[in-house]
Design a protein around this motif. Structure first.
Motif, PDB file in Angstrom:
ATOM      1  N   PHE A  49      -1.800  -6.294  -0.240  1.00  0.00           N
ATOM      2  CA  PHE A  49      -3.139  -6.578  -0.741  1.00  0.00           C
ATOM      3  C   PHE A  49      -3.391  -8.061  -1.015  1.00  0.00           C
ATOM      4  CE2 PHE A  49      -2.876  -2.010  -2.245  1.00  0.00           C
ATOM      5  CZ  PHE A  49      -3.525  -1.539  -1.128  1.00  0.00           C
ATOM      6  N   ASN A  50      -2.376  -8.880  -0.832  1.00  0.00           N
ATOM      7  CA  ASN A  50      -2.573 -10.321  -0.951  1.00  0.00           C
ATOM      8  C   ASN A  50      -2.805 -10.977   0.409  1.00  0.00           C
ATOM      9  OD1 ASN A  50      -2.530 -11.198  -3.772  1.00  0.00           O
ATOM     10  ND2 ASN A  50      -0.542 -10.203  -3.812  1.00  0.00           N
ATOM     11  N   GLN A  51      -2.943 -10.170   1.448  1.00  0.00           N
ATOM     12  CA  GLN A  51      -3.276 -10.690   2.768  1.00  0.00           C
ATOM     13  C   GLN A  51      -4.772 -10.974   2.842  1.00  0.00           C
ATOM     14  OE1 GLN A  51      -1.753  -8.441   6.096  1.00  0.00           O
ATOM     15  NE2 GLN A  51      -0.056  -7.687   4.878  1.00  0.00           N
ATOM     16  N   ASP A  52      -5.154 -11.767   3.822  1.00  0.00           N
ATOM     17  CA  ASP A  52      -6.561 -12.125   3.996  1.00  0.00           C
ATOM     18  C   ASP A  52      -7.263 -11.068   4.851  1.00  0.00           C
ATOM     19  OD1 ASP A  52      -8.875 -13.583   3.835  1.00  0.00           O
ATOM     20  OD2 ASP A  52      -8.380 -14.852   5.550  1.00  0.00           O
ATOM     21  N   GLU A  53      -7.352  -9.863   4.311  1.00  0.00           N
ATOM     22  CA  GLU A  53      -8.025  -8.748   4.977  1.00  0.00           C
ATOM     23  C   GLU A  53      -8.784  -7.964   3.913  1.00  0.00           C
ATOM     24  OE1 GLU A  53      -5.985  -6.457   8.167  1.00  0.00           O
ATOM     25  OE2 GLU A  53      -4.189  -7.403   7.364  1.00  0.00           O
ATOM     26  N   GLU A  54      -9.710  -7.121   4.342  1.00  0.00           N
ATOM     27  CA  GLU A  54     -10.396  -6.216   3.428  1.00  0.00           C
ATOM     28  C   GLU A  54      -9.841  -4.813   3.623  1.00  0.00           C
ATOM     29  OE1 GLU A  54     -14.584  -6.593   4.156  1.00  0.00           O
ATOM     30  OE2 GLU A  54     -14.698  -8.398   2.925  1.00  0.00           O
ATOM     31  N   PHE A  55      -9.747  -4.070   2.516  1.00  0.00           N
ATOM     32  CA  PHE A  55      -9.102  -2.762   2.560  1.00  0.00           C
ATOM     33  C   PHE A  55      -9.979  -1.673   1.953  1.00  0.00           C
ATOM     34  CE2 PHE A  55      -5.688  -5.908   2.229  1.00  0.00           C
ATOM     35  CZ  PHE A  55      -4.920  -5.578   3.328  1.00  0.00           C
ATOM     36  N   ILE A  56      -9.809  -0.463   2.470  1.00  0.00           N
ATOM     37  CA  ILE A  56     -10.302   0.769   1.862  1.00  0.00           C
ATOM     38  C   ILE A  56      -9.052   1.580   1.561  1.00  0.00           C
ATOM     39  CG2 ILE A  56     -11.590   2.904   2.240  1.00  0.00           C
ATOM     40  CD1 ILE A  56     -13.295   1.290   4.258  1.00  0.00           C
ATOM     41  N   LYS A  73      -7.363  -5.434  -9.533  1.00  0.00           N
ATOM     42  CA  LYS A  73      -7.110  -6.884  -9.555  1.00  0.00           C
ATOM     43  C   LYS A  73      -7.218  -7.525  -8.168  1.00  0.00           C
ATOM     44  CE  LYS A  73      -2.066  -6.476  -9.301  1.00  0.00           C
ATOM     45  NZ  LYS A  73      -0.808  -6.745  -9.979  1.00  0.00           N
ATOM     46  N   TYR A  74      -7.386  -6.718  -7.134  1.00  0.00           N
ATOM     47  CA  TYR A  74      -7.459  -7.248  -5.774  1.00  0.00           C
ATOM     48  C   TYR A  74      -8.917  -7.270  -5.301  1.00  0.00           C
ATOM     49  CZ  TYR A  74      -2.472  -6.212  -5.836  1.00  0.00           C
ATOM     50  OH  TYR A  74      -1.145  -6.149  -6.161  1.00  0.00           O
ATOM     51  N   PRO A  75      -9.510  -8.444  -5.157  1.00  0.00           N
ATOM     52  CA  PRO A  75     -10.920  -8.521  -4.762  1.00  0.00           C
ATOM     53  C   PRO A  75     -11.182  -8.078  -3.321  1.00  0.00           C
ATOM     54  CG  PRO A  75      -9.961 -10.721  -4.881  1.00  0.00           C
ATOM     55  CD  PRO A  75      -8.930  -9.762  -5.402  1.00  0.00           C
ATOM     56  N   ASN A  76     -10.156  -8.027  -2.502  1.00  0.00           N
ATOM     57  CA  ASN A  76     -10.353  -7.648  -1.096  1.00  0.00           C
ATOM     58  C   ASN A  76     -10.271  -6.139  -0.865  1.00  0.00           C
ATOM     59  OD1 ASN A  76      -7.636  -7.851  -1.714  1.00  0.00           O
ATOM     60  ND2 ASN A  76      -7.040  -8.447   0.339  1.00  0.00           N
ATOM     61  N   ILE A  77     -10.084  -5.354  -1.916  1.00  0.00           N
ATOM     62  CA  ILE A  77     -10.160  -3.895  -1.799  1.00  0.00           C
ATOM     63  C   ILE A  77     -11.624  -3.523  -2.018  1.00  0.00           C
ATOM     64  CG2 ILE A  77      -9.481  -1.679  -2.758  1.00  0.00           C
ATOM     65  CD1 ILE A  77      -6.769  -2.903  -3.395  1.00  0.00           C
ATOM     66  N   LYS A  78     -12.261  -3.059  -0.969  1.00  0.00           N
ATOM     67  CA  LYS A  78     -13.702  -2.812  -0.995  1.00  0.00           C
ATOM     68  C   LYS A  78     -14.070  -1.420  -1.484  1.00  0.00           C
ATOM     69  CE  LYS A  78     -14.460  -6.900   0.108  1.00  0.00           C
ATOM     70  NZ  LYS A  78     -14.844  -7.799  -0.964  1.00  0.00           N
ATOM     71  N   ALA A  79     -13.154  -0.460  -1.370  1.00  0.00           N
ATOM     72  CA  ALA A  79     -13.429   0.901  -1.846  1.00  0.00           C
ATOM     73  C   ALA A  79     -12.110   1.593  -2.121  1.00  0.00           C
ATOM     74  CB  ALA A  79     -14.222   1.684  -0.813  1.00  0.00           C
ATOM     75  N   VAL A  80     -12.113   2.437  -3.150  1.00  0.00           N
ATOM     76  CA  VAL A  80     -10.933   3.242  -3.496  1.00  0.00           C
ATOM     77  C   VAL A  80     -11.406   4.667  -3.695  1.00  0.00           C
ATOM     78  CG1 VAL A  80      -9.050   3.606  -5.130  1.00  0.00           C
ATOM     79  CG2 VAL A  80      -9.824   1.277  -4.655  1.00  0.00           C
ATOM     80  N   TYR A  81     -10.778   5.588  -2.989  1.00  0.00           N
ATOM     81  CA  TYR A  81     -11.105   7.010  -3.096  1.00  0.00           C
ATOM     82  C   TYR A  81      -9.840   7.790  -3.422  1.00  0.00           C
ATOM     83  CZ  TYR A  81     -15.161   5.513  -0.372  1.00  0.00           C
ATOM     84  OH  TYR A  81     -16.276   4.856   0.069  1.00  0.00           O
ATOM     85  N   SER A  82     -10.020   8.891  -4.099  1.00  0.00           N
ATOM     86  CA  SER A  82      -8.905   9.816  -4.279  1.00  0.00           C
ATOM     87  C   SER A  82      -8.936  10.819  -3.133  1.00  0.00           C
ATOM     88  CB  SER A  82      -9.019  10.554  -5.611  1.00  0.00           C
ATOM     89  OG  SER A  82     -10.092  11.478  -5.563  1.00  0.00           O
TER      90      SER A  82
END
Length: 93
Positions: A49-56, A73-82
């Protein structure tokens, strides 16, 4: 483009059933990092998550709130689902 992350290796069966194909699998358990399961390498979330990418992220653990808190704490995580949110959403579409 955003990358799909799955939270642990035990979830691969339901992902296939739902047609979800993750780009990465990560786990907090350091003993699993670098191991390969069904052609996926298990990644350390701190590094991933410290890479220069966006994640779901799809959380498959029962510790949903703890993991969501950790991921905040990771601004590049754009969405989190269970898993339950994804499962319900796919069933109702």
């Amino acid at each position: 483009s955003q990358k799909m992350i799955i939270g642990d290796i035990e979830s691969l069966d339901w992902e296939k059933e739902m047609g979800i194909i993750p780009d990465y699998i990560c786990d907090n358990d350091i003993k699993k990092h670098g191991k390969e399961v069904e052609s996926y390498i298990i990644h350390n979330p701190e590094i991933l998550f410290n890479q220069d990418e966006e994640f779901i992220v799809i959380i498959t653990s029962s510790f949903i709130y703890e993991i969501k808190s950790q991921l905040s704490k990771y601004p590049n995580i754009k969405a989190v689902y269970s898993y339950n949110e994804i499962s319900y959403k796919l069933k109702t579409e």
